[in-house]
Design an enzyme around this catalytic site. Structure first.
Site, PDB file in Angstrom:
ATOM      1  N   GLY A  13       0.920  -1.245   0.099  1.00  0.00           N
ATOM      2  CA  GLY A  13       0.091   0.078   0.030  1.00  0.00           C
ATOM      3  C   GLY A  13       0.919   1.330   0.007  1.00  0.00           C
ATOM      4  N   MET A  15       0.961   3.601   2.389  1.00  0.00           N
ATOM      5  CA  MET A  15       1.690   3.738   3.440  1.00  0.00           C
ATOM      6  C   MET A  15       2.743   2.510   3.816  1.00  0.00           C
ATOM      7  SD  MET A  15       1.218   6.507   4.778  1.00  0.00           S
ATOM      8  CE  MET A  15       2.234   6.063   6.442  1.00  0.00           C
ATOM      9  N   GLU A  36       0.531  -9.202   2.266  1.00  0.00           N
ATOM     10  CA  GLU A  36      -0.591  -8.331   1.327  1.00  0.00           C
ATOM     11  C   GLU A  36      -1.616  -9.308   1.513  1.00  0.00           C
ATOM     12  OE1 GLU A  36      -1.922  -6.098  -0.154  1.00  0.00           O
ATOM     13  OE2 GLU A  36      -0.392  -4.724   0.538  1.00  0.00           O
ATOM     14  N   MET A 127      -0.349   9.921  12.920  1.00  0.00           N
ATOM     15  CA  MET A 127       1.055   9.743  13.631  1.00  0.00           C
ATOM     16  C   MET A 127       2.040  10.877  13.470  1.00  0.00           C
ATOM     17  SD  MET A 127       1.305   6.170  14.290  1.00  0.00           S
ATOM     18  CE  MET A 127       0.067   4.795  13.743  1.00  0.00           C
ATOM     19  N   HIS A 157      -7.949  15.289   1.625  1.00  0.00           N
ATOM     20  CA  HIS A 157      -7.072  14.189   1.179  1.00  0.00           C
ATOM     21  C   HIS A 157      -7.241  13.867  -0.118  1.00  0.00           C
ATOM     22  CE1 HIS A 157      -7.133  13.517   5.557  1.00  0.00           C
ATOM     23  NE2 HIS A 157      -5.933  13.048   5.468  1.00  0.00           N
ATOM     24  N   LYS A 161      -8.770   7.975  -0.774  1.00  0.00           N
ATOM     25  CA  LYS A 161      -9.031   7.936   0.588  1.00  0.00           C
ATOM     26  C   LYS A 161     -10.453   7.419   0.431  1.00  0.00           C
ATOM     27  CE  LYS A 161      -8.925   9.709   5.143  1.00  0.00           C
ATOM     28  NZ  LYS A 161      -8.306   8.414   5.603  1.00  0.00           N
TER      29      LYS A 161
HETATM   30  P1  NAD Z   1      -3.824   1.542   0.598  1.00  0.00           P
HETATM   31  O1  NAD Z   1      -4.963   1.415  -0.114  1.00  0.00           O
HETATM   32  O2  NAD Z   1      -2.724   2.200  -0.465  1.00  0.00           O
HETATM   33  O3  NAD Z   1      -2.954   0.624   1.275  1.00  0.00           O
HETATM   34  C1  NAD Z   1      -3.582  -0.603   2.136  1.00  0.00           C
HETATM   35  C2  NAD Z   1      -2.938  -1.886   1.679  1.00  0.00           C
HETATM   36  O4  NAD Z   1      -3.533  -2.901   2.575  1.00  0.00           O
HETATM   37  C3  NAD Z   1      -3.296  -2.203   0.508  1.00  0.00           C
HETATM   38  O5  NAD Z   1      -2.039  -2.724  -0.306  1.00  0.00           O
HETATM   39  C4  NAD Z   1      -3.809  -3.653   0.460  1.00  0.00           C
HETATM   40  O6  NAD Z   1      -3.993  -4.824  -0.393  1.00  0.00           O
HETATM   41  C5  NAD Z   1      -3.607  -4.005   1.856  1.00  0.00           C
HETATM   42  N1  NAD Z   1      -4.338  -5.064   2.808  1.00  0.00           N
HETATM   43  C6  NAD Z   1      -5.911  -5.114   2.794  1.00  0.00           C
HETATM   44  N2  NAD Z   1      -6.305  -6.179   3.228  1.00  0.00           N
HETATM   45  C7  NAD Z   1      -4.875  -6.921   3.795  1.00  0.00           C
HETATM   46  C8  NAD Z   1      -4.974  -7.942   4.546  1.00  0.00           C
HETATM   47  N3  NAD Z   1      -6.096  -8.635   4.920  1.00  0.00           N
HETATM   48  N4  NAD Z   1      -3.758  -8.375   4.713  1.00  0.00           N
HETATM   49  C9  NAD Z   1      -2.576  -7.589   4.030  1.00  0.00           C
HETATM   50  N5  NAD Z   1      -2.773  -6.521   3.421  1.00  0.00           N
HETATM   51  C10 NAD Z   1      -3.897  -5.977   3.236  1.00  0.00           C
HETATM   52  O7  NAD Z   1      -3.981   2.851   1.690  1.00  0.00           O
HETATM   53  P2  NAD Z   1      -2.961   3.762   2.445  1.00  0.00           P
HETATM   54  O8  NAD Z   1      -3.134   5.240   1.715  1.00  0.00           O
HETATM   55  O9  NAD Z   1      -1.664   3.021   2.626  1.00  0.00           O
HETATM   56  O10 NAD Z   1      -3.856   3.726   3.884  1.00  0.00           O
HETATM   57  C11 NAD Z   1      -4.015   2.785   4.808  1.00  0.00           C
HETATM   58  C12 NAD Z   1      -4.612   3.063   5.946  1.00  0.00           C
HETATM   59  O11 NAD Z   1      -3.958   3.786   6.580  1.00  0.00           O
HETATM   60  C13 NAD Z   1      -6.039   3.777   5.645  1.00  0.00           C
HETATM   61  O12 NAD Z   1      -7.110   3.488   6.663  1.00  0.00           O
HETATM   62  C14 NAD Z   1      -5.704   5.305   5.756  1.00  0.00           C
HETATM   63  O13 NAD Z   1      -6.683   6.132   6.274  1.00  0.00           O
HETATM   64  C15 NAD Z   1      -4.786   5.223   7.110  1.00  0.00           C
HETATM   65  N6  NAD Z   1      -3.596   6.162   7.212  1.00  0.00           N
HETATM   66  C16 NAD Z   1      -3.167   6.697   8.386  1.00  0.00           C
HETATM   67  C17 NAD Z   1      -2.439   7.523   8.804  1.00  0.00           C
HETATM   68  C18 NAD Z   1      -1.914   7.721  10.146  1.00  0.00           C
HETATM   69  O14 NAD Z   1      -1.092   8.473  10.524  1.00  0.00           O
HETATM   70  N7  NAD Z   1      -2.277   7.008  11.281  1.00  0.00           N
HETATM   71  C19 NAD Z   1      -1.700   8.017   7.423  1.00  0.00           C
HETATM   72  C20 NAD Z   1      -1.920   7.705   6.524  1.00  0.00           C
HETATM   73  C21 NAD Z   1      -2.795   6.807   5.966  1.00  0.00           C
END
Ligand code: NAD
Length: 270
Positions: A13, A15, A36, A127, A157, A161
């Site tokens: 993903g 992040m 993944e 974070m 965003h 998102k």
């Molecule tokens: P993204 O869709 O790019 O990445 C998520 C990844 O998780 C994908 O690659 C997906 O295939 C994978 N995934 C889904 N189910 C899975 C499983 N069962 N096992 C393993 N992998 C799995 O999304 P992103 O932009 O990276 O954001 C991910 C989450 O983090 C969102 O909820 C977002 O809001 C959150 N986020 C939080 C912060 C923070 O500071 N807390 C910052 C940025 C994003």
């Protein structure tokens, strides 16, 4: 001390790839592997190549149980559904669990609480250092200004998102509500459409913008008669969230089981 082995669920993903790069560049930790979801094209690829930092000899898997067993800490930026599985594994294996995934409900909170009975769990909707300072400021300003100032929270965003308002916007709303001594649920106005009537006194309003590649922008607006105070945070890169997550994993090392927040990690508690 041995390097902390950090596993990354959701490593393909936006992040996940950023966290891979930050772990590799941070002293005191090493990559322990990544997973993944089943069927992902990333499975079988090299974790480092996926993150653009060259081969690391670690193959992306789809078995989170094996990853939790192998790692000292696991960082989770995936989906709320995946979090339910990961939280169970963190508890079973007593692995440090750092959660950035947003869009959580009471069911996810309960899963995190169960894991926190057995291991150190750090969860934060955002974070970054700046946003965590902003949370503290918003609570203080909200209490100081009182109910004559209407509170509105605006966030923007990137177009990918999937949840709204953002987890950070909701956390800012909870901080503003706490400053007034009320629960956010009783005053939150998350959507306005059509003839809404005048603004209800005491409400905390939310507005959501989506587009482009914006990493995350949040403003808390205190609108009074004749003046307006706006507190704004703009994230220029997602790396700040990844750095916060890795810092949290290192901070959790040796800590007793329990639920921790970013303010604990950053020394802002109390
Ligand atoms: P993204 O869709 O790019 O990445 C998520 C990844 O998780 C994908 O690659 C997906 O295939 C994978 N995934 C889904 N189910 C899975 C499983 N069962 N096992 C393993 N992998 C799995 O999304 P992103 O932009 O990276 O954001 C991910 C989450 O983090 C969102 O909820 C977002 O809001 C959150 N986020 C939080 C912060 C923070 O500071 N807390 C910052 C940025 C994003």
């Amino acid at each position: 001390m041995d390097q902390l082995g950090i596993g990354i669920v959701g490593c393909a993903g936006r992040m996940g790839r950023m966290v891979t790069r930050v772990v590799e560049a941070t002293d005191g930790c090493r990559l322990a592997g990544g997973t993944e979801c089943e069927g992902s094209a990333a499975i079988g690829r090299d974790l480092g190549e996926l993150a653009g930092i060259g081969a690391k000899g670690l193959t992306v898997g789809d078995d989170p149980a094996a990853l939790f067993a192998a790692a000292d800490a696991v960082i989770d930026f995936t989906t709320p559904a995946a979090l339910l599985v990961h939280a169970g594994l963190a508890g079973e294996t007593r692995t440090i669990y750092v959660v950035g995934t947003t869009g959580l409900t009471a069911e996810h909170e309960a899963a995190l609480a169960a894991a926190a009975a057995k291991t150190a769990v750090m969860q934060a909707a955002n974070m970054s250092l700046g946003v965590n300072l902003l949370l503290a400021l918003v609570e203080q300003v909200s209490g100081a200004l009182g109910p004559d100032y209407d509170i509105e929270i605006l966030e923007m965003h990137h177009r990918h998102k999937v949840d709204a308002p953002s987890g950070t916007a909701l956390a800012l709303g909870r901080a503003a509500a706490a400053g007034r001594g009320v629960a956010l649920e009783t005053v939150a106005q998350k959507v306005r459409d059509g003839v809404t009537g005048p603004r209800r006194a005491g409400d905390i309003g939310f507005a959501t913008l989506r587009g482009g590649d914006v990493a995350g922008e949040h403003s808390v607006i205190f609108a009074g008669e004749g003046e307006r105070l706006e507190l704004t945070h703009k994230a220029g890169t997602r790396e700040i969230f990844a750095r916060g997550a890795v810092r949290a994993a290192l901070w959790c090392r040796g800590k007793p089981a329990g639920r921790y927040a970013m303010r604990d990690v950053l020394g802002l508690a109390g």
